[in-house]
Design an enzyme around this catalytic site. Structure first.
Site, PDB file in Angstrom:
ATOM      1  CE  LYS A  54      -3.875  -2.339   2.127  1.00 20.50           C
ATOM      2  NZ  LYS A  54      -4.513  -2.789   3.376  1.00 20.50           N
ATOM      3  CD  GLN A  98      -3.455  -4.369   6.548  1.00 21.27           C
ATOM      4  OE1 GLN A  98      -3.318  -3.421   5.786  1.00 21.27           O
ATOM      5  NE2 GLN A  98      -4.147  -5.451   6.203  1.00 21.27           N
ATOM      6  CG  ASP A 121      -9.702   0.211   4.848  1.00 25.36           C
ATOM      7  OD1 ASP A 121      -9.534  -0.057   3.638  1.00 25.36           O
ATOM      8  OD2 ASP A 121      -8.991  -0.254   5.763  1.00 25.36           O
TER       9      ASP A 121
END
Ligand code: NDP
Length: 297
Positions: A54, A98, A121
């Site tokens: 990422k 994460q 997200d």
């Protein structure tokens, strides 16, 4: 019949190109780069790989990447203090924690601490709520990527029968919501669904997000259906090899004989997820600066 292979890798590369151009434009207009902060707690090897890719993709798109690593025994207070700092840092447009987090940390309460306007997200309940009532917010990256592939392939989805297999908060439910917003007739199937093959047989669009290798068989599919395979499953290694093959939730070879179009695994949905994360981060940046979001994002 042999299905068209939906090339998610190529589509994702085009999206990343557009993000790169719009990120340069953003930098000119805002006088700073758009920024994504990624928080990793602990040393889970798969998570380290995801966070690394990422970060690289963010920099490659001309945006700033801020990586924050906390030890596996970090307290909820430490993590919340970091999230708080990132929420008020004007150089950070998107924050991603994460998952999975170590067991002593409550994921939902950490995600709830992220500012909804930086929740790229799309996992915050505010963004889930916005999606469900049709307000603009952030949509989870994987289902939004699936939707982009579907509309690119099919155009208008009005009136089509769509079956989503899986009802997780990060894939199945938002996927179903997006399909509903696009006027498809949507069924959500799950582990308690009766006669899953019969349900899937009705579908013009099948999205499989289950996590069971090659579960969806060719004979379940309506001829010509468009099949989006979200599953990523590693088979046990063959004798003499170190790693098993990656397969999806759909039996790709046989399904290709019946479907009209299908995403492969790997090279289908997977590459879309990071590309959409970059897209969401740049959208956040434009919104945070009060600028109009470019139409090609
Ligand atoms: P979850 O485990 O959270 O959800 C799986 C869903 O599948 C559940 O709703 C479950 O039903 C349903 N299910 C399980 N077994 C069956 C069955 N036999 N028949 C019908 N439904 C069943 O998984 P995720 O949604 O997080 O992920 C799904 C897959 O997608 C995984 O393989 C994951 O690796 C992959 N993935 C890929 C991404 C990408 O970037 N390409 C990103 C995210 C996920 P129930 O609710 O009843 O238990």
């Amino acid at each position: 019949m042999t299905a068209t292979r939906i090339d998610g890798k190529a589509f994702a590369a085009q999206l990343r190109d557009r993000v790169g151009k719009d990120a340069a434009e953003f930098e000119t207009r805002a006088g700073r780069k758009a920024g994504l902060a990624v928080v990793l707690v602990g040393e889970d090897p798969a998570s380290q790989v995801y966070v690394g890719s990422k970060g690289k993709a963010t920099v490659a798109a001309g945006m700033a990447s801020f990586e924050h690593k906390l030890p596996a025994d970090a307290s909820a207070e430490d993590l919340l203090a970091l999230v708080d700092r990132l929420n008020s840092d004007p150089s950070v447009d998107g924050i991603l924690v994460q998952l999975p987090l170590p067991g002593h940390l409550d994921e939902q309460s950490i995600i709830s601490a992220i500012s909804p306007d930086k929740d790229v997200d799309g996992f915050h309940v505010i963004n889930a709520g916005r999606l469900s009532v049709g307000q603009s917010g952030f949509v989870p990256c994987t289902p939004l990527g699936c939707m982009m592939l579907l509309t690119d392939r099919l155009g208008d989805l009005s009136g089509l029968e769509a079956v989503v297999i899986g009802r997780s908060n990060i894939v199945g439910k938002p996927m179903a919501q997006l399909l509903l917003d696009a006027n498809a007739t949507v069924t959500i199937a799950h582990s308690r669904t009766k006669d899953l093959p019969g349900v899937v047989k009705r579908a013009d669009i099948v999205v499989a997000a289950v996590g069971r290798p090659e579960m969806v068989k060719a004979e379940w599919l309506k001829p010509g259906a468009t099949v989006i395979d979200v599953g990523i499953n590693r088979l046990p290694p063959e004798p003499g090899t170190e790693k098993g093959r990656l397969v999806g939730d759909v039996a790709f070879d046989e399904a290709s004989e019946i479907a009209g179009a299908i995403t492969p695994v790997p090279g289908g949905v997977g590459p879309m997820t990071i590309a959409v994360l970059l897209r969401n981060t740049l959208v956040a940046a434009y919104r945070n600066e009060g600028l109009d979001v470019p139409e090609d994002l």
